[in-house]
Design an enzyme around this catalytic site. Structure first.
Site, PDB file in Angstrom:
ATOM      1  N   GLU A 388       0.831  -1.207   0.000  1.00 27.86           N
ATOM      2  CA  GLU A 388       0.000   0.000   0.000  1.00 27.86           C
ATOM      3  C   GLU A 388       0.862   1.252   0.000  1.00 27.86           C
ATOM      4  OE1 GLU A 388      -2.898   1.153   3.314  1.00 27.86           O
ATOM      5  OE2 GLU A 388      -4.235   0.371   1.777  1.00 27.86           O
ATOM      6  N   HIS A 417       6.750 -27.266   2.382  1.00 28.88           N
ATOM      7  CA  HIS A 417       5.863 -28.349   1.956  1.00 28.88           C
ATOM      8  C   HIS A 417       4.699 -27.798   1.153  1.00 28.88           C
ATOM      9  CE1 HIS A 417       7.977 -31.107   4.724  1.00 28.88           C
ATOM     10  NE2 HIS A 417       8.155 -29.993   5.407  1.00 28.88           N
ATOM     11  N   LYS A 522     -13.473   1.750  -3.272  1.00 31.41           N
ATOM     12  CA  LYS A 522     -14.576   2.141  -2.388  1.00 31.41           C
ATOM     13  C   LYS A 522     -15.687   2.798  -3.200  1.00 31.41           C
ATOM     14  CE  LYS A 522     -11.942   3.034   1.868  1.00 31.41           C
ATOM     15  NZ  LYS A 522     -11.395   4.102   2.748  1.00 31.41           N
TER      16      LYS A 522
HETATM   17  O1  LIG Z   1      -8.669   2.797   9.921  1.00 26.33           O
HETATM   18  P1  LIG Z   1      -9.649   3.093   8.829  1.00 26.33           P
HETATM   19  O2  LIG Z   1      -9.827   4.547   8.569  1.00 26.33           O
HETATM   20  O3  LIG Z   1     -10.953   2.379   9.038  1.00 26.33           O
HETATM   21  O4  LIG Z   1      -9.013   2.523   7.466  1.00 26.33           O
HETATM   22  C1  LIG Z   1      -8.785   1.149   7.326  1.00 26.33           C
HETATM   23  C2  LIG Z   1      -7.997   0.964   6.038  1.00 26.33           C
HETATM   24  O5  LIG Z   1      -8.781   1.546   5.004  1.00 26.33           O
HETATM   25  C3  LIG Z   1      -8.177   1.650   3.731  1.00 26.33           C
HETATM   26  O6  LIG Z   1      -8.108   0.397   3.166  1.00 26.33           O
HETATM   27  C4  LIG Z   1      -6.783   2.238   3.756  1.00 26.33           C
HETATM   28  O7  LIG Z   1      -6.197   2.080   2.492  1.00 26.33           O
HETATM   29  C5  LIG Z   1      -5.929   1.558   4.793  1.00 26.33           C
HETATM   30  O8  LIG Z   1      -4.663   2.199   4.870  1.00 26.33           O
HETATM   31  C6  LIG Z   1      -6.623   1.623   6.132  1.00 26.33           C
HETATM   32  O9  LIG Z   1      -5.827   0.974   7.105  1.00 26.33           O
END
Ligand SMILES: O=P(O)(O)OC[C@H]1O[C@H](O)[C@H](O)[C@@H](O)[C@@H]1O
Length: 609
Positions: A388, A417, A522
């Protein structure tokens, strides 16, 4: 009752031994733009100049094979952190002295950039943010007194709260045990992977509270965790962790858990803890509903580097893991990684090897192979931290680079294995990082299963044998060695890789601290859910007619005014039908064109909404 003295006993120490730092004339630093130009429209993005170093990289077949020469190389390049008891062996990566010389200016620039980052520079230019996870283990480095105070106060609050929960001073309102016995952590990505890795690595055999995770929006997975808790839901402390406070999967997990609490006649707020940015949706919800506690996350700590924040420290402390030792190990590693002499800087050494092994363009995958069960999740943790951070489309100058290094692995000798066959004989598209743990068992617990041989000897032999077998077939590897798996060494490992990723990102000129790609996913998920709502509305209208009017896919798509989305509409209907939320009147989902679909019941409220 577990001893709680260890949780937050000593304060992080910074006394480290001084590496001998031979004086080296500083070479002029190439200038990276301090503030990158805004990304050009994709159509105008230029292809980046090749990252490959100017020297012609000898084919990997040119690796040194003479044992005496290899021993000399091993000794010459072996990095040792005496106080941590941590070693880094880079001798089985074939970089040349010429390569090191050529890379020196870029490393010096990267180390300067890292120095600026630690002083509070806007090192995440795309989001206009500082990058401050290193301050979490040495708050004296925070750029302002206010931030230092925030860090110190949060750590003290974590220790105090965890001590009170473990000691039973803070207890659930109604549980037979009269104290909290379980932790249910609801969070995803960086809000789960660090706590999962550390729990697997460091939780005692019988922790005062046993932790489990809901780290997805899978209904069956959520049901499974809640079912396993059973009546102990009454003595479960629920940590809801989300930096943004709005991640859909985490929100769904919270709503499902709150439903389970209602059905069990339990009062969720008395057992709920929020870890999130102040004034986030989650923070405001927890405040308004009067949850048991709230702990802040800071915008200058990224999810993938948040293990040393409340995200990782609170769950760890609640399991009686010594979090100040974790912080101390990270702080000692940080100090070592500030050396401007590459061979005395383990993070720089890692970055150098990554660049050599992957040609600076991710041409090979990073296989993480800890020969220790408790480090099983280290590769999953590093998948997010590395991929990431480095997996980016554009560099800081707006060139399209499609960068990254893919990470996978589990543990040895188990993986011998599974896929080591391909690593030894198959496609040469990887380099391996062995994580070696010297201590097999606590002192006095060893046992010879045959004269002079223990289980641990086998594990040691398998690691060394695999390393040799790979190298014999020109497959390169690194070995990180720690004395044992404890809070200090785990903290050091996390710090080592956080810093290596940051240095490597500077070398390849990308922003390691944002994640634009996840927003795309998203957004697309949101569009699917919006389309689903339209499909349900169209089916509901048809199902409220007398007689009911089953619809073909084309009819549904036309009535949704989305003929171009017919495939997604088909998938939505198939998902609905599989969950008894839509009925197939004719045909079957295997023949999409054959189906006619309707809803089992008419929702008049929806119809006239
Ligand atoms: O901690 P939050 O704001 O819920 O985000 C949870 C995750 O969401 C996304 O996937 C980001 O790319 C991550 O870097 C992050 O850890």
């Amino acid at each position: 009752m577990a001893s709680i003295s260890g949780i937050c006993s000593s304060s992080p120490t910074l006394n480290h031994q001084n590496h001998s730092t031979p004086k080296r004339r500083r070479t002029p630093l190439p200038s990276f733009p301090s503030r990158p130009k805004p990304f050009p429209p994709r159509s105008l993005a230029r292809e980046a100049p090749a990252q490959l170093s100017s020297i012609t990289k000898p084919h990997h077949g040119g690796l040194e094979k003479d044992s005496r020469a290899l021993w000399r190389r091993y000794v010459e390049w072996l990095y040792q952190h005496k106080e941590l008891g941590l070693y880094l062996d880079v001798s089985r990566v074939g970089f040349t002295d010429e390569f090191v010389r050529e890379m020196e200016p870029r490393f010096q620039a990267a180390l300067r950039a890292m120095e600026d980052l630690e002083k509070g520079a806007i090192a995440n230019p795309d989001e206009g943010r500082m990058v401050g996870h290193y301050w979490l283990r040495d708050s004296s480095r925070a750029p302002t007194a206010f931030l230092k105070t925030q860090i110190d106060n949060t750590l003290d609050a974590i220790c105090s709260f965890a001590n009170d929960v473990v000691s039973g001073k803070i207890k659930p309102p109604s549980s037979p045990e009269g104290r909290f016995t379980q932790i249910l952590s609801v969070g995803i990505g960086g809000s789960a992977l660090g706590p999962q890795f550390v729990a697997e690595a460091l939780a005692p055999d019988n922790p005062p509270l046993k932790i489990r995770f809901i780290d997805n929006t899978d209904p069956a997975g959520i049901d499974h965790q809640i079912a396993q808790l059973g009546p102990e839901l009454a003595s479960t402390l629920v940590l809801v962790i989300s930096k943004s406070g709005g991640t859909p999967e985490t929100r769904n997990g919270l709503l499902e858990v709150q439903k389970a609490f209602r059905e069990a006649g339990l009062n969720f707020p008395k057992q709920g803890v929020a870890i999130t940015q102040e004034n986030s949706l989650l923070d405001n919800t927890a405040r308004i509903e009067g949850w048991l506690a709230r702990f802040p996350m800071f915008d200058w700590v990224g999810g993938r580097t948040s293990e040393m924040s409340a995200v990782g420290l609170l769950p760890a402390a609640l399991q009686s893991i010594d979090i100040r030792e974790m912080l101390a190990g990270a702080a000692l590693m940080d100090e070592a990684n500030r050396s401007t002499v590459i061979r005395n800087n383990p993070a720089a050494l890692l970055a150098l090897c990554w660049y050599w092994a992957t040609d600076g363009v991710g041409s090979k995958d990073m296989v993480i192979l800890p020969y220790k069960d408790s480090l099983l999740l280290f590769s999953r943790y590093l998948q997010q931290l590395v991929m990431e951070s480095l997996g980016k489309e554009f560099d800081l100058d707006g060139n399209r680079v499609n960068q990254g290094i893919s990470v996978y692995g589990n543990k040895g000798s188990t993986d011998q294995h599974a896929y080591i066959q391909q690593l030894r004989d198959g496609v040469h598209n990887f380099f391996v990082t062995f994580i070696e743990v010297l201590r097999d068992r606590p002192p006095g617990h060893d046992w010879e299963l045959e004269p002079g041989v223990t289980c641990g000897d086998y594990l040691f032999g398998m690691l060394q044998g695999t390393r040799s077998a790979l190298y014999a077939n020109n497959r390169e590897s690194l070995t990180v060695t720690v004395q044992e798996v404890n809070p200090r060494s785990v903290g050091a490992l996390i710090a080592l890789y956080e810093r290596a990723v940051g240095i490597y990102a500077s070398i390849i000129n990308i922003n390691a601290y944002h994640q634009p790609g996840v927003e795309a996913g998203k957004k697309a998920a949101g569009e699917v859910l919006a389309l689903q709502k339209r499909v349900l509305a169209v089916l509901n209208e048809a199902s409220c007619k007398e007689p009911v009017e089953p619809l073909t896919l084309e009819e549904v798509a036309d009535r949704c005014h989305a003929p171009e989305d017919i495939e997604m509409i088909y998938k939505i209907i198939a998902h609905m039908a599989a969950n008894d939320r839509a009925l197939i009147a004719e045909g079957n989902c295997g023949s999409p064109r054959s189906i006619k679909v309707f809803l089992g019941e008419c929702n008049l409220d929806e119809l006239y909404a």
